[in-house]
Design a protein around this motif. Structure first.
Motif, mmCIF file in Angstrom:
data_model
loop_
_atom_site.group_PDB
_atom_site.id
_atom_site.type_symbol
_atom_site.label_atom_id
_atom_site.label_comp_id
_atom_site.label_asym_id
_atom_site.label_seq_id
_atom_site.Cartn_x
_atom_site.Cartn_y
_atom_site.Cartn_z
ATOM 1 N N LEU A 44 18.097 66.663 26.048
ATOM 2 C CA LEU A 44 17.027 65.673 26.023
ATOM 3 C C LEU A 44 15.909 66.184 26.915
ATOM 4 N N ALA A 45 14.798 66.572 26.313
ATOM 5 C CA ALA A 45 13.705 67.121 27.121
ATOM 6 C C ALA A 45 12.432 67.156 26.304
ATOM 7 N N ASP A 46 11.310 67.222 27.004
ATOM 8 C CA ASP A 46 10.034 67.493 26.357
ATOM 9 C C ASP A 46 10.142 68.868 25.703
ATOM 10 N N PRO A 47 9.876 68.990 24.400
ATOM 11 C CA PRO A 47 10.021 70.288 23.734
ATOM 12 C C PRO A 47 9.220 71.407 24.387
ATOM 13 N N ALA A 145 14.204 80.754 31.707
ATOM 14 C CA ALA A 145 13.572 81.949 32.254
ATOM 15 C C ALA A 145 12.395 82.410 31.409
ATOM 16 N N ASN A 146 11.502 83.155 32.056
ATOM 17 C CA ASN A 146 10.371 83.825 31.406
ATOM 18 C C ASN A 146 9.437 82.886 30.654
ATOM 19 N N GLY A 147 9.347 81.634 31.121
ATOM 20 C CA GLY A 147 8.407 80.704 30.518
ATOM 21 C C GLY A 147 8.804 80.169 29.164
ATOM 22 N N ALA A 148 10.024 80.417 28.737
ATOM 23 C CA ALA A 148 10.478 79.869 27.452
ATOM 24 C C ALA A 148 10.495 78.347 27.524
ATOM 25 N N SER A 149 10.179 77.713 26.433
ATOM 26 C CA SER A 149 10.220 76.253 26.359
ATOM 27 C C SER A 149 11.494 75.800 25.650
ATOM 28 N N VAL A 150 11.785 74.527 25.780
ATOM 29 C CA VAL A 150 12.937 73.965 25.075
ATOM 30 C C VAL A 150 12.770 74.164 23.567
ATOM 31 N N CYS A 158 19.429 72.336 13.052
ATOM 32 C CA CYS A 158 20.480 71.426 13.512
ATOM 33 C C CYS A 158 19.895 70.065 13.871
ATOM 34 N N ARG A 159 20.668 69.026 13.657
ATOM 35 C CA ARG A 159 20.316 67.685 14.105
ATOM 36 C C ARG A 159 21.514 67.114 14.854
ATOM 37 N N ALA A 160 21.235 66.288 15.828
ATOM 38 C CA ALA A 160 22.282 65.560 16.532
ATOM 39 C C ALA A 160 21.673 64.265 17.025
ATOM 40 N N ALA A 161 22.217 63.154 16.585
ATOM 41 C CA ALA A 161 21.708 61.847 17.002
ATOM 42 C C ALA A 161 22.865 60.962 17.433
ATOM 43 N N LEU A 162 22.625 60.223 18.493
ATOM 44 C CA LEU A 162 23.610 59.288 19.031
ATOM 45 C C LEU A 162 23.184 57.875 18.645
ATOM 46 N N TYR A 163 24.108 57.131 18.059
ATOM 47 C CA TYR A 163 23.847 55.757 17.624
ATOM 48 C C TYR A 163 24.678 54.792 18.463
ATOM 49 N N THR A 164 24.014 53.780 18.998
ATOM 50 C CA THR A 164 24.674 52.758 19.802
ATOM 51 C C THR A 164 24.191 51.376 19.365
ATOM 52 N N CYS A 196 21.467 49.562 14.916
ATOM 53 C CA CYS A 196 21.693 50.630 15.881
ATOM 54 C C CYS A 196 20.418 51.053 16.593
ATOM 55 N N SER A 197 20.570 51.439 17.835
ATOM 56 C CA SER A 197 19.551 52.221 18.520
ATOM 57 C C SER A 197 19.912 53.690 18.322
ATOM 58 N N LYS A 198 18.900 54.554 18.252
ATOM 59 C CA LYS A 198 19.142 55.965 17.972
ATOM 60 C C LYS A 198 18.490 56.827 19.042
ATOM 61 N N GLN A 199 19.214 57.844 19.475
ATOM 62 C CA GLN A 199 18.674 58.846 20.387
ATOM 63 C C GLN A 199 18.842 60.218 19.759
ATOM 64 N N ASP A 200 17.734 60.881 19.445
ATOM 65 C CA ASP A 200 17.788 62.226 18.884
ATOM 66 C C ASP A 200 17.875 63.254 20.013
ATOM 67 N N TYR A 201 18.724 64.245 19.824
ATOM 68 C CA TYR A 201 18.892 65.326 20.788
ATOM 69 C C TYR A 201 18.454 66.651 20.170
ATOM 70 N N GLN A 202 17.885 67.526 21.000
ATOM 71 C CA GLN A 202 17.649 68.906 20.577
ATOM 72 C C GLN A 202 18.968 69.673 20.686
#
Length: 213
Positions: A44-47, A145-150, A158-164, A196-202
């Motif tokens: 979970l992060a700013d891309p 490292a080396n300035g790489a971003s998320v 790939c997708r991954a989402a958490l449903y609650t 459901c509430s949904k949370q998408d993950y990278q």
């Protein structure tokens, strides 16, 4: 989740370059790159971020959860089997995970252990992700490292989402998920599910770890 032969070739080119390890680690540290069976990080992060202080919200799948998952159409069978999947993991009806092929997945382990991970999105960039030990209030700093971003090290396929549950006591079950949207194509977000509430993950692919000798 699924990785193509082309992606494996791309990963191989990225992680076998000694320069990657040498230029992303402190000059004074004696280090070794250790190739490991492919793992996956749910982040979970700013891309566009290259560092942060919230890795305690990230999880790790040590085994690809996709092939171990249960398709939405087989949810009734999963419930009938005391919510135990064929691969032995237990379905949690209060917090369940879904991937891009419409398979219910086992949850990753939380939090992400401290360490240095060689991560890639299977495109043009590999980087060393450093995850620090928790601080006094449990927060974990992380950096690429080396300035790489998320975004650079996110596997876009790939997708991954958490449903609650959206509200306490409200029904949030996989049988309400729309089947027609699967498999998901790149650029699409995981669907909303009634109740459901949904949370998408990278999803970051881990191809190795760095250890000090």
């Amino acid at each position: 989740m699924k990785i193509s032969a082309e992606l494996f070739r791309g990963i191989g080119l990225a992680v076998t370059a000694a320069a990657l390890i040498q230029t992303t680690l402190p000059a004074h540290a004696e280090t070794n790159f250790v190739r490991i069976p492919t793992q996956y990080i749910a982040a979970l992060a700013d891309p566009q971020a290259s560092s942060g202080t919230d890795a305690e919200t990230w999880g790790l799948w040590e085994i690809d959860p996709g092939p171990r998952g249960v398709y939405l159409k087989d949810y009734v069978d999963l419930v009938a089997n005391a919510a135990v999947a064929p691969h032995g993991w237990k379905f949690d009806p209060t917090a369940w995970w879904l991937e891009e092929y419409g398979r219910i997945m086992e949850a990753p382990s939380f939090p992400l252990p401290a360490g240095q991970y060689v991560v890639t999105g299977g495109r043009d960039v590999a980087s060393v992700l450093t995850v620090e030990e928790p601080d006094a209030i449990g927060r974990q700093a992380w950096s690429l490292a080396n300035g790489a971003s998320v975004y650079d090290v996110t596997h876009l396929g790939c997708r991954a989402a958490l449903y609650t549950e959206k509200e306490p006591g409200q029904s949030c079950t996989p049988d309400k998920a729309p089947l027609s949207v699967f498999p998901m194509t790149t650029g699409k977000v995981m669907p909303a599910v009634e109740g459901c509430s949904k949370q998408d993950y990278q999803v970051l692919i881990v191809v190795g770890i760095v250890v000090e000798s």
